[in-house]
Each structure stands twice: as structure tokens, then as C-alpha cells.
Design a protein around this motif. Sequence first.
Motif, PDB file in Angstrom:
ATOM      1  N   HIS A  11     -39.885   1.112  29.274  1.00  0.00           N
ATOM      2  CA  HIS A  11     -39.632   0.776  28.025  1.00  0.00           C
ATOM      3  C   HIS A  11     -40.966   0.921  26.870  1.00  0.00           C
ATOM      4  O   HIS A  11     -40.723   1.132  25.855  1.00  0.00           O
ATOM      5  CB  HIS A  11     -39.496  -1.052  27.560  1.00  0.00           C
ATOM      6  N   GLN A  45     -33.451  -6.754  23.776  1.00  0.00           N
ATOM      7  CA  GLN A  45     -32.572  -5.603  23.809  1.00  0.00           C
ATOM      8  C   GLN A  45     -31.140  -5.910  23.407  1.00  0.00           C
ATOM      9  O   GLN A  45     -30.451  -7.150  23.675  1.00  0.00           O
ATOM     10  CB  GLN A  45     -32.419  -5.242  25.445  1.00  0.00           C
ATOM     11  N   ILE A  50     -33.945  -1.289  22.339  1.00  0.00           N
ATOM     12  CA  ILE A  50     -34.948  -2.441  21.980  1.00  0.00           C
ATOM     13  C   ILE A  50     -34.776  -2.705  20.546  1.00  0.00           C
ATOM     14  O   ILE A  50     -35.069  -1.920  19.488  1.00  0.00           O
ATOM     15  CB  ILE A  50     -36.272  -2.144  22.437  1.00  0.00           C
TER      16      ILE A  50
END
Length: 140
Positions: A11, A45, A50
Motif C-alpha cells: 500500500h 479501503q 485507499i
Amino acid sequence: MTQLVEARMDHFDEICGIDQEVIGDFSRREYLRTAINEKRCIIQQSGKAIAGFLIFTNDFFDNSFISLVIVKPSERRKGIATALLDFYVEMSTTPKIFSSTNQSNTSMHKVFETAGFIKSGFIENLDEGDSEIIYVKLKQ
């Protein structure tokens, strides 16, 4: 589907991109990398994207401290910051959770109040002419 989960290194680039979009540079890349590696970063999320993230520590006078809450500009005013705060408060292992924001950040003051945080004090001289307001949430 929306979910709140611990951030992983896959991420990292997206988190850095959101942070850069908000602050205008990549100056916090190493700070973000460290928080993710130390499992101190939570993301919200929505599908695969995100929408926002929260960074915390557990060493603020033996209490939890939320040091950063960032929501992607296109996702603001949808309750994401409040959801991140609520999620962290639930998972926190300390009875008091602290955070702070600049006096000028009226949006974040509203978020803290909505999430049940109360003003606890202030710090001068961090940002010239803009006091840092400390908030606390007491777990029941």
C-alpha cells in the motif's frame, strides 16, 4: 465494500501519493515507510483504492497518540476520518488516546468533536502563530 485494515508495504506507494496530494511533497516517505513496517498505519479501503489513513504510536507518556490522519481530498466529508479514529480507539490498548491539530484546522476540530474527543490542552511554538491543540478520548 469499505474496510479498515492494517496497511502493508504493497500500500506504500498509494499512501505516499495521497500524502503528497495533501501536503504537496514527498517529505514524509520515510516516516510513512517506518509506520507501515512497524504496523502503526491503518487504512480505509473502498474497493481496491485507499480513501484515507491513520498513523499512531503507543509511547505518548504511556498512552496512545494518533499522529496523522489523512483523507484523500476527493473522499473528504464522507466520514472517513471519523471512521479511522473510531476504529483506532476500539483497537487501542491504552485507556486514553491523544491526538492534536493546529488551531487553524477547523475541519479537524469538527472531526475530533464528532468522534468524542475533548480538548486537553495546547502547545505553543510548533508552528509560528498557530497553536497545536491537544485532544484526548477516554475509553469507557
